[in-house]
Structures are given as structure tokens and as C-alpha cells.
Design a protein around this motif. Structure first.
Motif, short mmCIF file in Angstrom:
data_model
loop_
_atom_site.label_atom_id
_atom_site.label_comp_id
_atom_site.label_asym_id
_atom_site.label_seq_id
_atom_site.Cartn_x
_atom_site.Cartn_y
_atom_site.Cartn_z
N ARG A 57 2.14 -11.31 -10.74
CA ARG A 57 0.84 -10.90 -11.29
C ARG A 57 0.44 -9.52 -10.76
N PHE A 58 0.72 -9.29 -9.49
CA PHE A 58 0.42 -7.98 -8.87
C PHE A 58 1.17 -6.88 -9.61
N ARG A 59 2.47 -7.06 -9.81
CA ARG A 59 3.28 -6.07 -10.54
C ARG A 59 2.73 -5.85 -11.95
N ASP A 60 2.41 -6.94 -12.64
CA ASP A 60 1.96 -6.83 -14.02
C ASP A 60 0.62 -6.11 -14.12
N ARG A 61 -0.26 -6.35 -13.17
CA ARG A 61 -1.56 -5.65 -13.17
C ARG A 61 -1.38 -4.16 -12.91
N LEU A 62 -0.45 -3.81 -12.02
CA LEU A 62 -0.20 -2.40 -11.78
C LEU A 62 0.36 -1.72 -13.03
N ILE A 63 1.29 -2.37 -13.70
CA ILE A 63 1.86 -1.81 -14.93
C ILE A 63 0.79 -1.69 -16.00
N GLU A 64 -0.06 -2.69 -16.10
CA GLU A 64 -1.19 -2.60 -17.03
C GLU A 64 -2.07 -1.40 -16.70
N GLY A 65 -2.29 -1.17 -15.40
CA GLY A 65 -3.09 -0.02 -14.99
C GLY A 65 -2.43 1.29 -15.34
N MET B 204 8.92 -2.48 -7.38
CA MET B 204 8.89 -1.02 -7.24
C MET B 204 9.60 -0.36 -8.41
N ARG B 205 10.76 -0.84 -8.75
CA ARG B 205 11.51 -0.28 -9.87
C ARG B 205 10.71 -0.43 -11.17
N ASP B 206 10.10 -1.58 -11.36
CA ASP B 206 9.34 -1.83 -12.59
C ASP B 206 8.16 -0.87 -12.73
N VAL B 207 7.44 -0.65 -11.63
CA VAL B 207 6.27 0.24 -11.67
C VAL B 207 6.72 1.70 -11.82
N TYR B 208 7.80 2.08 -11.16
CA TYR B 208 8.32 3.44 -11.32
C TYR B 208 8.72 3.70 -12.78
N ILE B 209 9.33 2.71 -13.42
CA ILE B 209 9.71 2.85 -14.83
C ILE B 209 8.47 3.04 -15.69
N ALA B 210 7.42 2.26 -15.41
CA ALA B 210 6.18 2.39 -16.18
C ALA B 210 5.57 3.77 -16.01
N ILE B 211 5.57 4.30 -14.78
CA ILE B 211 5.00 5.63 -14.53
C ILE B 211 5.85 6.70 -15.18
N ASP B 212 7.16 6.56 -15.12
CA ASP B 212 8.05 7.51 -15.78
C ASP B 212 7.74 7.58 -17.28
N HIS B 213 7.57 6.43 -17.90
CA HIS B 213 7.25 6.39 -19.33
C HIS B 213 5.88 7.02 -19.59
N ALA B 214 4.92 6.71 -18.74
CA ALA B 214 3.57 7.26 -18.90
C ALA B 214 3.57 8.78 -18.78
N ILE B 215 4.28 9.31 -17.80
CA ILE B 215 4.36 10.76 -17.63
C ILE B 215 4.98 11.40 -18.86
N GLY B 216 6.01 10.75 -19.42
CA GLY B 216 6.62 11.27 -20.63
C GLY B 216 5.64 11.33 -21.79
N GLU B 217 4.82 10.29 -21.94
CA GLU B 217 3.82 10.27 -23.01
C GLU B 217 2.79 11.38 -22.83
N VAL B 218 2.35 11.58 -21.60
CA VAL B 218 1.33 12.59 -21.34
C VAL B 218 1.88 13.99 -21.59
N ILE B 219 3.10 14.24 -21.12
CA ILE B 219 3.70 15.55 -21.34
C ILE B 219 3.86 15.83 -22.84
N ALA B 220 4.27 14.81 -23.59
CA ALA B 220 4.41 14.98 -25.04
C ALA B 220 3.07 15.29 -25.68
N GLU B 221 2.01 14.67 -25.20
CA GLU B 221 0.67 14.93 -25.73
C GLU B 221 0.26 16.37 -25.47
N ALA B 222 0.63 16.91 -24.31
CA ALA B 222 0.24 18.28 -23.97
C ALA B 222 0.90 19.29 -24.87
N GLY B 223 2.13 19.02 -25.28
CA GLY B 223 2.79 19.94 -26.20
C GLY B 223 3.62 20.99 -25.49
N PRO B 224 4.37 21.78 -26.28
CA PRO B 224 5.37 22.69 -25.71
C PRO B 224 4.80 23.92 -25.02
#
Length: 289
Positions: free
Chosen positions: A185-193, A250-270
Motif C-alpha cells: 500500500r505504501f508503494r502504491d500510494r507513492l506511485i499514485e502521488g 524502490m525500483r517501482d517508484v523510480y520507474i514511475a518517476i522516470d515516466h513522469a519526468i518523460g511526460e513533463v519534458i514532452a509537455e515542455a516541448g523542444p
């Protein structure tokens, strides 16, 4: 005549500088998981950008790191050495909240006075700057909390609450005695965050025209403290029984943050300069018992 109608509405200017941070992100794990394909966003950043090592403050607690980062002076000058420190001239310990005890200004105040439009979201151990030329939030998700969620101006705080509510962790993410189900549950809440923070970041980023836009993912700090013993099988406190049931949060949360950073960078544009920081590391702690 069949010709497309061009909109007269001017395009929103792109964000000039986007700063993203993985709080207490361990550089060795990031490099390893980027290399093996676990973290594709970081792999792409390493592949096309410049990278280098940073050095933390030697011999000081983590409470001093962020104030040193955003004031550009050492703790002797900005006055914040730790989350709890001695009151000058006494042997009395006190909770050193940064906004009330910081002796130097954060750099976004200087940018604001220069007419730059800035968004400073969830930089740890910072206080609200009411003179900011833009928006600021404090502790929408945090490991080291001084105040709980605050934002400026008030209309921005109200908008965040209305659109996104509060982070899944409004209480401290630190705890003891978790069961395997508690860790899940702790992991899932962090990923949700992480996912909610990514959506929040993209929403305000796309309003555009920012000279400087910052967001910090603090979920990596929380999972590092609480789940290193599940991740590192060489650690003396490694709990193989729980790790077998839970996996590697740890791996699961790092994967979620990696994906999130990718989404944000794509939103910012080239056209945006992107800076991604993994601050002070996370690792094992061994001591006498």
C-alpha cells in the motif's frame, strides 16, 4: 475556398528553463537502471545531454542541502544546518523551519525582481515567497515537512486544491513495523502521488511563458528511507521474506518517476532547456546496535 483558417490567438511562449529533481535519487541506481532499460527517460537524457556528478555538503545533515542549493551560500551564511538544531547562545534544540530562520534569499526572489516569470513547485525545505512573480507551492508531497501544503498566491492554492486535491501522503511517509501488505500500500500510494504530481506539473507548465519552472519529486526520498532493506540484498537488515512478497518498491517508484519526468519534458516541448538533478544519494546505514 477550402483554405485553413489561421487562429489569431498568439501562441503561448515556451518555458525557457525546466528544472526537475528526483529527491534523494541514488545516482548509481539511476545509472544502472538507465543502462539496462528500466529507466528509458534517464537513458535518453544520458544519451543526448550533458551529465556530471554533483557534490553534497560534506559533514552536514540533509536539512542544510536544499537551502544551500537555492541560496547559493553555505550553511554558515544562510543559517540552516539541520532540521533540528541548537538555538544560538543556548543548549536548547528547536525545529529549524526554513522560512523563519533563513538568512539569505532564494534565487527565485532575484528572478522575480528582474521581471522573470517563475513557477517553483515543492522545492523541499523552502518557505513561501509572497513577492514571487508567478506561482509557488510548498510541500504538495514531501519527505521533510515543515508546514504542510501551502501555495502562493492564494488563488493558485485554491486552484490546486480544487483540481488535484492533496497528495496521497499528507502525513509523514516514515513509519515502523510495516507488514508486507502495508509495504504494498505504501508503494502504491507513492506511485499514485508521482502520477498526480506529473499531471499537476503538466497542467501548470502548459500555461506557458515561464522563464523558470521547477518541480521536485520527493517520493523517491520516502521510498529510499523505508524500503532500502527490501531493495539491497547485501544490506544486513535485508528482509528476504518481505521482499519476496512485495518485490522492490524502490525500483517501482523510480520507474514511475522516470515516466513522469518523460511526460513533463514532452509537455515542455523542444525549445526548453531541461535540467534534471538527482540530489543527495540514498544508501544503506549501518551502525552499532
Amino acid at each position: 475556398d477550402g483554405e485553413p483558417i489561421m487562429s489569431s490567438k498568439p501562441r503561448t511562449p515556451p518555458t525557457r528553463i525546466l528544472f526537475l529533481e528526483m529527491d534523494a535519487g541514488d545516482k548509481e541506481l539511476v545509472r544502472r537502471w538507465a543502462a539496462d532499460g528500466t529507466l528509458p527517460t534517464f537513458a535518453a537524457l544520458f544519451g543526448r545531454g550533458l551529465s556530471g556528478d554533483t557534490m553534497s555538503l560534506d559533514g552536514l545533515f540533509v536539512g542544510a542541502i536544499w537551502p544551500s542549493f537555492y541560496t547559493a551560500v553555505n550553511p554558515a551564511r544562510h543559517g540552516v544546518h539541520s532540521l533540528v538544531q541548537l538555538r544560538p547562545g543556548s543548549y536548547e534544540f528547536f525545529r529549524c523551519t526554513t522560512a523563519e530562520n533563513l538568512k539569505r534569499e532564494p534565487f527565485w526572489n532575484t528572478l522575480s525582481r528582474a521581471g522573470k516569470r517563475v513557477a517553483v513547485l515543492d522545492v523541499p525545505l523552502s518557505g513561501i515567497s509572497k513577492e514571487i512573480n508567478g506561482i509557488q507551492s510548498v510541500e504538495w508531497g514531501s519527505h521533510d515537512a515543515n508546514y504542510g501544503f501551502r501555495a502562493w498566491p492564494p488563488a493558485f492554492e485554491a486552484d490546486v486544491r480544487k483540481r488535484f486535491g492533496l497528495h496521497p501522503f499528507t502525513e509523514s511517509c516514515n513509519d515502523i513495523g510495516r507488514t508486507p501488505e502495508d509495504f504494498k500500500r505504501f508503494r502504491d500510494r507513492l506511485i499514485e502521488g508521482v502520477r498526480a504530481k506529473a499531471a499537476l506539473t503538466r497542467h501548470y507548465l502548459r500555461t506557458g511563458g515561464w522563464d523558470f519552472f521547477a518541480q521536485v519529486f520527493t517520493e523517491s526520498h520516502c521510498v529510499g528511507h523505508q524500503c532500502w532493506h527490501l531493495h539491497d540484498d547485501a544490506y544486513p537488515g535485508h528482509d528476504a521474506r518481505v521482499a519476496e512478497q512485495v518485490g522492490d518498491p524502490m525500483r517501482d517508484v523510480y520507474i514511475a518517476i522516470d515516466h513522469a519526468i518523460g511526460e513533463v519534458i514532452a509537455e515542455a516541448g523542444p525549445g526548453t532547456i531541461v535540467i534534471v538533478l538527482c540530489g543527495h544519494r540514498m544508501s544503506h546505514k549501518r551502525g552499532a546496535q
